[in-house]
Design a protein around this motif. Structure first.
Motif, PDB file in Angstrom:
ATOM      1  N   ALA A 127      -5.054   8.859   3.476  1.00 46.82           N
ATOM      2  CA  ALA A 127      -4.165   9.156   4.598  1.00 46.82           C
ATOM      3  C   ALA A 127      -2.730   8.705   4.324  1.00 46.82           C
ATOM      4  O   ALA A 127      -1.779   9.282   4.870  1.00 46.82           O
ATOM      5  N   LEU A 128      -2.570   7.689   3.496  1.00 47.14           N
ATOM      6  CA  LEU A 128      -1.223   7.220   3.142  1.00 47.14           C
ATOM      7  C   LEU A 128      -0.506   8.167   2.191  1.00 47.14           C
ATOM      8  O   LEU A 128       0.710   8.087   2.034  1.00 47.14           O
ATOM      9  N   GLU A 181       0.790  -1.226   0.000  1.00 46.42           N
ATOM     10  CA  GLU A 181       0.000   0.000   0.000  1.00 46.42           C
ATOM     11  C   GLU A 181       0.830   1.287   0.000  1.00 46.42           C
ATOM     12  O   GLU A 181       0.388   2.305  -0.514  1.00 46.42           O
ATOM     13  N   ARG A 182       2.038   1.294   0.546  1.00 49.07           N
ATOM     14  CA  ARG A 182       2.827   2.521   0.608  1.00 49.07           C
ATOM     15  C   ARG A 182       3.965   2.568  -0.417  1.00 49.07           C
ATOM     16  O   ARG A 182       4.648   3.591  -0.536  1.00 49.07           O
ATOM     17  N   ASP A 186       4.227   2.715  -3.761  1.00 49.57           N
ATOM     18  CA  ASP A 186       4.151   3.757  -4.781  1.00 49.57           C
ATOM     19  C   ASP A 186       4.464   5.130  -4.198  1.00 49.57           C
ATOM     20  O   ASP A 186       5.179   5.933  -4.789  1.00 49.57           O
ATOM     21  N   VAL A 187       3.899   5.400  -3.038  1.00 52.06           N
ATOM     22  CA  VAL A 187       4.081   6.698  -2.392  1.00 52.06           C
ATOM     23  C   VAL A 187       5.547   6.931  -2.041  1.00 52.06           C
ATOM     24  O   VAL A 187       6.113   8.006  -2.287  1.00 52.06           O
ATOM     25  N   VAL A 188       6.182   5.911  -1.477  1.00 56.11           N
ATOM     26  CA  VAL A 188       7.587   6.032  -1.073  1.00 56.11           C
ATOM     27  C   VAL A 188       8.487   6.255  -2.288  1.00 56.11           C
ATOM     28  O   VAL A 188       9.399   7.102  -2.264  1.00 56.11           O
ATOM     29  N   ILE A 189       8.251   5.515  -3.354  1.00 50.72           N
ATOM     30  CA  ILE A 189       9.073   5.658  -4.556  1.00 50.72           C
ATOM     31  C   ILE A 189       8.839   7.014  -5.207  1.00 50.72           C
ATOM     32  O   ILE A 189       9.783   7.679  -5.646  1.00 50.72           O
ATOM     33  N   ARG A 190       7.599   7.446  -5.271  1.00 50.73           N
ATOM     34  CA  ARG A 190       7.299   8.791  -5.802  1.00 50.73           C
ATOM     35  C   ARG A 190       8.083   9.861  -5.049  1.00 50.73           C
ATOM     36  O   ARG A 190       8.718  10.738  -5.644  1.00 50.73           O
ATOM     37  N   LEU A 229       2.413   9.918 -10.387  1.00 46.76           N
ATOM     38  CA  LEU A 229       1.269  10.014  -9.482  1.00 46.76           C
ATOM     39  C   LEU A 229       1.024   8.619  -8.908  1.00 46.76           C
ATOM     40  O   LEU A 229       0.780   7.670  -9.649  1.00 46.76           O
ATOM     41  N   ALA A 230       1.109   8.527  -7.587  1.00 48.87           N
ATOM     42  CA  ALA A 230       1.148   7.231  -6.906  1.00 48.87           C
ATOM     43  C   ALA A 230      -0.239   6.703  -6.587  1.00 48.87           C
ATOM     44  O   ALA A 230      -1.178   7.456  -6.331  1.00 48.87           O
TER      45      ALA A 230
END
Length: 502
Positions: free
Chosen positions: A227-228, A170-171, A173-177, A191-192
């Motif tokens: 929230a992520l 779940e996180r 994509d966000v971390v890599i972005r 865009l994650a």
């Protein structure tokens, strides 16, 4: 859930996909449709910037064939980049002075094509090129490394823009972005997404799915993903033939659930995308406002008419290469052509091609990219979609390139500053050894992508690009200190913050 259907009701458009589309002569037909896209301003993603480009940096592309993605035919000229952005295109007034300036990185195009970096409208950084079911078991540390490699592979392939379509954890994509934007790792503007959300009776791959049944639980899962820090939220609304238990013709979401998802995501300013192969899933997407429709294979007349009326609010990203590769190229990985045809992939491919040709005819925005990262759709082969658009869907090469550049920039809601070679735009560009308008397949040959620039920084350039015409490679201090390889000059230093404040 009802058993898979073997035939869909007839549609009004021509369905003989073996008959070639009449050639189009004239300006690209999809520019007006892309320019007319108007996602609600409340859905504008956060303005992300990639750190690390010094404002005094200068790059000059001299004597290039400029494909600017505006619809204009390529034209010969020079392009100057300062800092992160393009500052002059075509006629650079002080070009001869710039060529002599040791602080300017000069690339002699010799007529090669300079164009915007490419974009992918359906990206899975976290897919592993193998067994997706095992991704849920893969350790976080190993999975981070795998995802970093995928992000760099997109950039190595000339892709500078990507729209996340689901993350296996779940996180991730966000971390890599965030790591790309911090300048810590190479990768495209992104865009994650989070895990794709499915009903418990409709998951395609269990280990990488966020489960929710009913409108209220779906709202909670969406709120959790917001929230992520995700930018997009993925709904898995229909089946997939390769599962052999959930047909691509079956829809697992209800109108009430789809409406609740759209309401909740849009309330937080997030756009939705959906795995929607089934007829009913496509109509639900349009009826309730799911912004990005993936696949749309079995769209019917009702869905097509609805989509045409709302075409300024939706984008279709068909991921056509998945169907082709699964049907014809998966045998080496244990999934035979006979199996693929038996479960319905030939039927789906034919329906998809016919429907996508009709979408293009009606001015519905269709963008390339999708589902790369499976065993038979490996990372690094993303530009195959561009050739499929030309050979199968009736796009001209010019239209396919417009979709992959200006089109994906519009999807990212940054069409005013990405996806074109224009003054004021971010300097995300590739120098191609050849003319993709004459042979679009050259974009699949990484050796033909001679130079890749993102955010005004050179990501890739071979040694020969730095050797100026008629000048042998110097050593330090040679040639009056005018050669960019080994100049005796102090360049401004970019100091990076060592620790982030959380």
């Amino acid at each position: 859930m009802a058993p898979a259907r073997t035939a869909e009701p007839p549609v009004s458009w021509f369905t003989n996909v073996d008959s070639p589309v009449p050639p189009h002569v004239g300006p690209p037909r999809n520019i007006a449709a892309i320019d007319a896209l108007k996602f609600d301003p409340s859905l504008q993603p956060k303005q992300y910037n990639i750190l690390g480009t010094h404002p005094e940096s200068k790059i000059l592309f001299a004597d290039v064939s400029i494909f600017d993605s505006t619809g204009r035919e390529p034209f010969r000229g020079d392009v100057l980049i300062e800092g992160e952005r393009i500052v002059a295109v075509g006629d650079v007034s002080n070009v001869e002075e710039l060529k002599k300036d040791p602080t300017v990185r000069v690339f002699n195009g010799r007529g090669r094509t300079l164009m915007s970096g490419l974009g992918d409208a359906h990206t899975h950084f976290t897919w592993n090129g193998g067994d997706l079911a095992r991704l849920g078991e893969l350790g976080v540390e190993e999975h981070v490394l795998l995802t970093v490699r995928s992000a760099q592979c997109f950039l190595d392939s000339g892709y500078t823009m990507c729209f996340g379509a689901a993350s296996a954890k779940e996180r991730l994509d966000v971390v890599i972005r965030d790591a790309i934007n911090a300048g810590d790792i190479p990768g495209p503007r992104y865009l994650a997404n989070g895990k794709e959300m499915a009903r418990r009776d409709g998951a395609l791959v269990e280990g990488i799915t966020a489960y929710a049944d009913g409108p209220e639980e779906m709202r909670k899962v969406i709120k959790h993903h917001v929230a992520l820090g995700v930018d997009n939220i993925k709904l898995s609304m229909s089946g997939e033939e390769i599962t052999e238990i959930r047909s691509a013709q079956d829809c697992y979401f209800s109108d009430e659930e789809t409406a609740a998802c759209v309401d909740e995501a849009h309330k937080y300013g997030k756009r939705l995308c959906a795995h929607a192969r089934a007829r009913d899933s496509v109509t639900m997407c349009v009826r309730h406002g799911v912004d990005v429709i993936f696949h749309a294979s079995y769209i019917d007349d009702e869905g097509m008419d609805m989509l045409e009326k709302a075409k300024t609010k939706h984008v279709v990203a068909p991921a056509i290469n998945w169907l082709i590769a699964t049907l014809y190229e998966a045998e080496a990985f244990g999934y035979t052509h006979e199996q693929a045809e038996k479960v319905g992939y030939k039927r789906e491919l034919d329906a998809a091609i016919a429907g996508l040709r009709e979408m293009h005819r009606r001015g519905i925005v269709v963008l390339p990219g999708g589902d790369y990262g499976f065993a038979w759709t490996p990372h690094g082969t993303y530009a195959r979609d561009l050739e499929h658009f030309v050979k199968l869907l009736g796009f001209t090469s010019h239209e396919s390139l417009i979709a992959a550049t200006a089109g994906v920039a519009a999807l990212l809601m940054r069409g005013h500053e990405l996806g074109k070679i224009k003054e004021g735009y971010y300097a995300d560009c590739i120098l191609v050894d050849g003319n993709p308008l004459e042979d679009i397949s050259i974009l699949q040959d990484h050796d033909k992508l001679n130079i890749i620039v993102i955010n005004g920084r050179v990501h890739k350039a071979g040694r020969r690009e730095y050797v100026r015409d008629n000048v042998s490679l110097p050593v330090a201090g040679q040639d009056g200190n005018v050669h960019p390889i080994a100049p005796d000059i102090d360049f401004p230093e970019v100091k990076k913050q060592m620790q982030k404040a959380y």
